[in-house]
Design an enzyme around this catalytic site. Sequence first.
Site, PDB file in Angstrom:
ATOM      1  N   GLY A  21       0.816  -1.206   0.000  1.00 37.74           N
ATOM      2  CA  GLY A  21       0.000   0.000   0.000  1.00 37.74           C
ATOM      3  C   GLY A  21       0.852   1.259   0.000  1.00 37.74           C
ATOM      4  O   GLY A  21       0.594   2.203  -0.744  1.00 37.74           O
ATOM      5  N   ARG A  25       7.181   1.857   1.049  1.00 33.35           N
ATOM      6  CA  ARG A  25       7.480   0.429   1.153  1.00 33.35           C
ATOM      7  C   ARG A  25       7.856  -0.114  -0.221  1.00 33.35           C
ATOM      8  O   ARG A  25       8.715  -0.983  -0.339  1.00 33.35           O
ATOM      9  CB  ARG A  25       6.299  -0.341   1.742  1.00 33.35           C
ATOM     10  CG  ARG A  25       6.664  -1.775   2.169  1.00 33.35           C
ATOM     11  CD  ARG A  25       5.471  -2.502   2.768  1.00 33.35           C
ATOM     12  NE  ARG A  25       4.958  -1.790   3.912  1.00 33.35           N
ATOM     13  CZ  ARG A  25       3.690  -1.809   4.299  1.00 33.35           C
ATOM     14  NH1 ARG A  25       2.802  -2.488   3.606  1.00 33.35           N
ATOM     15  NH2 ARG A  25       3.300  -1.151   5.371  1.00 33.35           N
ATOM     16  N   ARG A  44       1.228  11.003  -8.638  1.00 35.41           N
ATOM     17  CA  ARG A  44       0.743  11.175  -7.263  1.00 35.41           C
ATOM     18  C   ARG A  44       1.690  10.565  -6.232  1.00 35.41           C
ATOM     19  O   ARG A  44       1.279  10.225  -5.129  1.00 35.41           O
ATOM     20  CB  ARG A  44      -0.653  10.583  -7.099  1.00 35.41           C
ATOM     21  CG  ARG A  44      -1.687  11.166  -8.054  1.00 35.41           C
ATOM     22  CD  ARG A  44      -3.081  10.729  -7.717  1.00 35.41           C
ATOM     23  NE  ARG A  44      -4.035  11.225  -8.716  1.00 35.41           N
ATOM     24  CZ  ARG A  44      -5.340  11.286  -8.527  1.00 35.41           C
ATOM     25  NH1 ARG A  44      -5.860  10.889  -7.376  1.00 35.41           N
ATOM     26  NH2 ARG A  44      -6.138  11.732  -9.478  1.00 35.41           N
ATOM     27  N   ARG A  88      -0.138  -8.889  -3.252  1.00 36.70           N
ATOM     28  CA  ARG A  88      -0.200  -7.787  -2.291  1.00 36.70           C
ATOM     29  C   ARG A  88       0.700  -8.109  -1.118  1.00 36.70           C
ATOM     30  O   ARG A  88       0.704  -9.243  -0.609  1.00 36.70           O
ATOM     31  CB  ARG A  88      -1.645  -7.580  -1.834  1.00 36.70           C
ATOM     32  CG  ARG A  88      -1.766  -6.685  -0.601  1.00 36.70           C
ATOM     33  CD  ARG A  88      -3.179  -6.136  -0.406  1.00 36.70           C
ATOM     34  NE  ARG A  88      -3.477  -5.826   0.978  1.00 36.70           N
ATOM     35  CZ  ARG A  88      -2.938  -4.824   1.680  1.00 36.70           C
ATOM     36  NH1 ARG A  88      -2.029  -4.039   1.124  1.00 36.70           N
ATOM     37  NH2 ARG A  88      -3.278  -4.622   2.939  1.00 36.70           N
ATOM     38  N   SER A  91      -0.114  -4.841   5.499  1.00 40.93           N
ATOM     39  CA  SER A  91      -0.173  -4.997   6.957  1.00 40.93           C
ATOM     40  C   SER A  91      -1.608  -5.256   7.372  1.00 40.93           C
ATOM     41  O   SER A  91      -2.553  -4.951   6.639  1.00 40.93           O
ATOM     42  CB  SER A  91       0.370  -3.749   7.656  1.00 40.93           C
ATOM     43  OG  SER A  91      -0.378  -2.601   7.276  1.00 40.93           O
ATOM     44  N   ASP A 207      -0.370  -4.894  14.165  1.00 39.82           N
ATOM     45  CA  ASP A 207      -0.935  -4.553  15.467  1.00 39.82           C
ATOM     46  C   ASP A 207      -1.957  -5.613  15.851  1.00 39.82           C
ATOM     47  O   ASP A 207      -2.467  -6.344  14.997  1.00 39.82           O
ATOM     48  CB  ASP A 207      -1.586  -3.168  15.443  1.00 39.82           C
ATOM     49  CG  ASP A 207      -2.658  -3.043  14.392  1.00 39.82           C
ATOM     50  OD1 ASP A 207      -3.835  -3.149  14.735  1.00 39.82           O
ATOM     51  OD2 ASP A 207      -2.312  -2.853  13.204  1.00 39.82           O
TER      52      ASP A 207
END
Length: 238
Positions: A21, A25, A44, A88, A91, A207
């Site tokens: 995403g 990264r 962008r 993909r 996270s 998380d």
Amino acid sequence: MATPHNNAPAGAFAKTVLMPGDPLRAKFVADNFLTDAVLVNNVRNCFGFTGTYKGVRVSVQASGMGMPSIGIYSYELFTQYGVENIIRIGSAGSYTERLDVNDIVLAESSYSESSYAKVHNGYSEHINYPSETLNAAIKATARERGIECKTCRVHSSDVFYTSPKAGTWEDLAERTGTDCVEMESFALFHNAAFLGRRAACLLTISDSFVSAKELTAEERQNSFKGMMELALETAIRL
């Protein structure tokens, strides 16, 4: 062939593309894993790079956040740039003790209440699936390299900040029958299935709702090396 979202020329992308995403990264993968990496898209600041990994041509293209964004980038890669495989690398937040921070997860299905697929072509089911071929390749690569890769159904959500009216995270996990949450896989799987291409989703748990542990933004950007290596090693065997 440039699009409104991608200024790469025709042929700029490899047949297999890793898709994080975060644009930084994507840059991290290019800088640390690819040889002779070239920036092929910067519209962008959603960076795309193509280089080689162990002599095999591989690309990495950021998707941005959420289903509308990955929907655009993946659709254009499949239809305008001849991409055959998208993995993909993202996270996710864990809903269960079984998935701890830094665990690598492979999505075996994606549950969503998003309208993405319905608006696109009338698909009204809540579950989309990855490519069996890609998932099998990822599992085989993980076994060969001794990388633990857990599998589960992923909750692909349109909303990051939910109100109390939606219930607790425990309520969401129970209603969706999922073990972790992210925001992109459902649209990616839908596009791939609709277009006859292949997609998979590897995630690193960043998380945990259960333990309240979480990684920093910098750690999310730079510390997912196990997942990145697994995706790259899979890419060169396709």
